[in-house]
Motif scaffolding. Structure first.
Motif, PDB file in Angstrom:
ATOM      1  N   LEU A 138      34.304 -17.822 -69.107  1.00 20.55           N
ATOM      2  CA  LEU A 138      32.942 -17.442 -68.680  1.00 20.55           C
ATOM      3  C   LEU A 138      32.928 -17.076 -67.200  1.00 20.55           C
ATOM      4  O   LEU A 138      32.182 -16.192 -66.769  1.00 20.55           O
ATOM      5  N   ASP A 139      33.786 -17.722 -66.415  1.00 21.70           N
ATOM      6  CA  ASP A 139      33.883 -17.354 -65.003  1.00 21.70           C
ATOM      7  C   ASP A 139      34.435 -15.934 -64.864  1.00 21.70           C
ATOM      8  O   ASP A 139      33.927 -15.127 -64.080  1.00 21.70           O
ATOM      9  N   ARG A 144      33.826 -10.160 -63.829  1.00 19.36           N
ATOM     10  CA  ARG A 144      34.045  -8.789 -64.307  1.00 19.36           C
ATOM     11  C   ARG A 144      32.738  -8.005 -64.385  1.00 19.36           C
ATOM     12  O   ARG A 144      32.679  -6.839 -64.035  1.00 19.36           O
ATOM     13  N   ARG A 145      31.651  -8.659 -64.821  1.00 24.89           N
ATOM     14  CA  ARG A 145      30.368  -7.958 -64.923  1.00 24.89           C
ATOM     15  C   ARG A 145      29.774  -7.628 -63.558  1.00 24.89           C
ATOM     16  O   ARG A 145      29.014  -6.681 -63.412  1.00 24.89           O
ATOM     17  N   ASN A 146      30.124  -8.424 -62.535  1.00 25.47           N
ATOM     18  CA  ASN A 146      29.582  -8.179 -61.201  1.00 25.47           C
ATOM     19  C   ASN A 146      30.459  -7.286 -60.346  1.00 25.47           C
ATOM     20  O   ASN A 146      29.961  -6.628 -59.426  1.00 25.47           O
ATOM     21  N   ALA A 212      37.604 -13.535 -48.532  1.00 24.02           N
ATOM     22  CA  ALA A 212      37.603 -13.776 -49.990  1.00 24.02           C
ATOM     23  C   ALA A 212      36.466 -13.008 -50.668  1.00 24.02           C
ATOM     24  O   ALA A 212      35.354 -12.929 -50.140  1.00 24.02           O
ATOM     25  N   ASP A 213      36.756 -12.446 -51.862  1.00 23.11           N
ATOM     26  CA  ASP A 213      35.738 -11.714 -52.625  1.00 23.11           C
ATOM     27  C   ASP A 213      34.877 -12.658 -53.449  1.00 23.11           C
ATOM     28  O   ASP A 213      33.696 -12.390 -53.690  1.00 23.11           O
ATOM     29  N   ILE A 214      35.495 -13.738 -53.947  1.00 20.82           N
ATOM     30  CA  ILE A 214      34.793 -14.703 -54.799  1.00 20.82           C
ATOM     31  C   ILE A 214      35.072 -16.089 -54.240  1.00 20.82           C
ATOM     32  O   ILE A 214      36.229 -16.437 -53.961  1.00 20.82           O
ATOM     33  N   LEU A 255      30.806 -13.274 -53.559  1.00 26.94           N
ATOM     34  CA  LEU A 255      29.941 -13.907 -54.555  1.00 26.94           C
ATOM     35  C   LEU A 255      30.324 -15.376 -54.695  1.00 26.94           C
ATOM     36  O   LEU A 255      31.504 -15.725 -54.631  1.00 26.94           O
ATOM     37  N   VAL A 256      29.318 -16.215 -54.890  1.00 26.87           N
ATOM     38  CA  VAL A 256      29.522 -17.668 -54.937  1.00 26.87           C
ATOM     39  C   VAL A 256      29.353 -18.167 -56.360  1.00 26.87           C
ATOM     40  O   VAL A 256      28.389 -17.814 -57.043  1.00 26.87           O
TER      41      VAL A 256
END
Ligand code: CP
Length: 305
Positions: A138-139, A144-146, A212-214, A255-256
């Motif tokens: 789910l993570d 992937r959707r964002n 960092a991207d995520i 994104l967090v």
């Protein structure tokens, strides 16, 4: 695959197929009429030996949206409390002819053991500090959707890495799909030899977050610290809590994420948890879709009995 016991053992193709299937499940879940018939007539038992809000409820909804009869075993009021073992409990439930058992257990490896003792499909909903495969899926779906991809992203996983099955499953999955994974935390909460997994290790949060991207935050898992080092909350937040100031050192559009349950003011500030860069609520929606995808994928392998 007849069971889903971990991300380990799944190929990048298996993972991508599940994520694609989950994308379709989101559309089903967003309709007024949410029911499919893939699991009509089938029985799913959710057997949770540890507390859960998100995982148990989303597995229940996922099974029901696919038409299964879903039964939640309440371990707190079961004969486990009278000393019945995991294996005897499994044999008892197996005799009721379920098609799928979803299991969460406090011991690493307990779900694998149970899978060898029953005739039905088994899904790991978290076993000790070992794996939590549907959380990692789910993570990945949320990322992937964002971002449109996983490949090439830098993902920083921060906090109590030592006790985290979420970290372990995410490290395996994200690397399989081509992400660069960093782990950040105090050395006392870092597994010995974690470099062998191919991750970059940081004990300084500002260094670890740079670019960092995520940013994926983890809870301090006090229930697994029995007697060992437990950090003071104030000190921990100062050095490893994600607040706006520390987040500003990550990529500008970082994104967090947080698997939940969150401890506000311990590993994350409310300002960040509820802020514009947070995907925490979206992760919960993706949780139902991913569990639908996993149950549907198992449907083709269910015993015909
Ligand atoms: N993320 C997660 O597993 O949450 P629960 O413990 O509430 O299921």
């Amino acid at each position: 695959h007849r069971h889903l016991l971990g991300i380990e053992g799944l190929s990048p193709g298996d993972i991508t197929l599940l994520l694609d299937r989950a994308d379709e499940a989101i559309e089903v879940s967003r309709q007024v009429e949410k029911k499919k018939t893939t699991l009509r007539g089938r029985t799913q038992i959710n057997l949770f030996f540890e507390p859960s809000t998100r995982t148990q409820s989303s597995f229940e909804l996922a099974g029901k949206r696919l038409g299964a009869d879903v039964m939640n075993m309440s371990v707190a009021s079961s004969s486990v409390k009278k000393g019945e073992t995991l294996i005897d409990t499994a044999a008892t439930l197996n005799a009721m002819r379920p098609d799928i058992i979803v299991v969460r257990h406090q011991e690493a490896g307990a779900v694998h053991l149970l899978a060898r003792k029953v005739d039905c499909s088994v899904v790991n909903a978290g076993d000790g500090a070992h794996e939590h495969p549907t959380q990692a899926l789910l993570d990945a779906l949320t990322i992937r959707r964002n971002r449109g991809r996983i490949q090439g992203l830098t993902v920083a996983i921060c906090g109590d890495i030592l006790h985290s099955r979420v970290a372990r499953s995410n490290i395996i999955l994200l690397q399989a799909l081509g992400a660069l994974v960093r782990v950040i935390g105090p050395s006392t909460l870092m597994p010995a030899g974690i470099e062998r997994f191919g991750v970059e290790v940081f004990t300084d949060m500002r260094q670890g977050l740079a670019g960092a991207d995520i940013v994926m935050m983890l809870r301090l898992q006090r229930e697994r610290m029995n007697g060992s080092f437990v950090p003071s909350v104030k000190e921990y937040f100062r050095y490893y809590g994600l607040d706006s100031e520390k987040l500003a050192g990550a990529a500008p559009d970082a994104l967090v994420m947080h698997p939940g349950p969150m401890n506000r003011g311990v590993e994350i500030s409310s300002e960040v948890a509820d802020g514009a860069q947070s995907l925490i609520r979206e992760q919960v929606e993706m949780g139902v879709a991913v569990r639908m995808a996993v149950l549907e994928a198992l449907a083709g392998h269910l015993p015909n009995r």
